[in-house]
Motif scaffolding. Structure first.
Motif, PDB file in Angstrom:
ATOM      1  N   ALA A 193       0.837  -1.202   0.000  1.00  0.00           N
ATOM      2  CA  ALA A 193       0.000   0.000   0.000  1.00  0.00           C
ATOM      3  C   ALA A 193       0.873   1.254   0.000  1.00  0.00           C
ATOM      4  O   ALA A 193       0.579   2.222  -0.710  1.00  0.00           O
ATOM      5  N   ALA A 194       1.949   1.242   0.773  1.00  0.00           N
ATOM      6  CA  ALA A 194       2.861   2.389   0.803  1.00  0.00           C
ATOM      7  C   ALA A 194       3.516   2.598  -0.560  1.00  0.00           C
ATOM      8  O   ALA A 194       3.702   3.740  -0.996  1.00  0.00           O
ATOM      9  N   ALA A 195       3.849   1.515  -1.245  1.00  0.00           N
ATOM     10  CA  ALA A 195       4.450   1.628  -2.579  1.00  0.00           C
ATOM     11  C   ALA A 195       3.468   2.264  -3.557  1.00  0.00           C
ATOM     12  O   ALA A 195       3.859   3.100  -4.389  1.00  0.00           O
ATOM     13  N   PHE A 196       2.192   1.904  -3.468  1.00  0.00           N
ATOM     14  CA  PHE A 196       1.195   2.507  -4.357  1.00  0.00           C
ATOM     15  C   PHE A 196       0.961   3.975  -4.022  1.00  0.00           C
ATOM     16  O   PHE A 196       0.682   4.784  -4.912  1.00  0.00           O
ATOM     17  N   ASN A 216      -4.856   3.813  -8.133  1.00  0.00           N
ATOM     18  CA  ASN A 216      -3.991   3.517  -6.990  1.00  0.00           C
ATOM     19  C   ASN A 216      -4.721   3.680  -5.663  1.00  0.00           C
ATOM     20  O   ASN A 216      -4.477   2.927  -4.725  1.00  0.00           O
ATOM     21  N   VAL A 217      -5.606   4.653  -5.585  1.00  0.00           N
ATOM     22  CA  VAL A 217      -6.391   4.828  -4.357  1.00  0.00           C
ATOM     23  C   VAL A 217      -7.276   3.601  -4.118  1.00  0.00           C
ATOM     24  O   VAL A 217      -7.386   3.112  -2.988  1.00  0.00           O
ATOM     25  N   VAL A 218      -7.873   3.086  -5.177  1.00  0.00           N
ATOM     26  CA  VAL A 218      -8.703   1.877  -5.043  1.00  0.00           C
ATOM     27  C   VAL A 218      -7.858   0.702  -4.550  1.00  0.00           C
ATOM     28  O   VAL A 218      -8.259  -0.042  -3.654  1.00  0.00           O
ATOM     29  N   ILE A 219      -6.670   0.547  -5.114  1.00  0.00           N
ATOM     30  CA  ILE A 219      -5.786  -0.550  -4.711  1.00  0.00           C
ATOM     31  C   ILE A 219      -5.353  -0.383  -3.261  1.00  0.00           C
ATOM     32  O   ILE A 219      -5.332  -1.360  -2.496  1.00  0.00           O
TER      33      ILE A 219
END
Length: 91
Positions: free
Chosen positions: A12-15, A45-48
């Motif tokens: 999540a941090a990478a996205f 990216n927010v969705v992921i």
């Protein structure tokens, strides 16, 4: 915290970092299509990130939020594209 939770939070941090890079393209994009694609990348990216956080904390209700946000992101992309075509901004 377990290893799986740490991996999910790291992903999540990478996205989030990828989204920050795409923000540069939104602000400094040379053309309108570049900006539209960057907005779509940030929205995806927010969705992921929401889905990864939901899996990490064990909250399946957050997946509904991710699904609604994905649909809104799609509609926003279509609306911006339609607006751009009508204003003659397509190369």
């Amino acid at each position: 915290m377990t290893f799986v939770e740490n991996v999910l939070l790291g992903a999540a941090a990478a996205f989030v970092l990828t989204s920050l890079v795409a923000l540069y393209r939104i602000v400094d994009g040379p053309t309108m299509p570049d900006r539209v694609i960057a907005v779509n990348v940030v929205g995806s990216n927010v969705v992921i990130v929401i889905a990864l956080l939901a899996a990490a904390i064990g909250e399946p209700g957050a997946l509904d939020i991710a699904l609604v946000y994905a649909l809104l992101n799609f509609l926003l992309s279509i609306a911006i594209s339609k607006f751009t075509v009508e204003r003659g901004g397509v190369l």
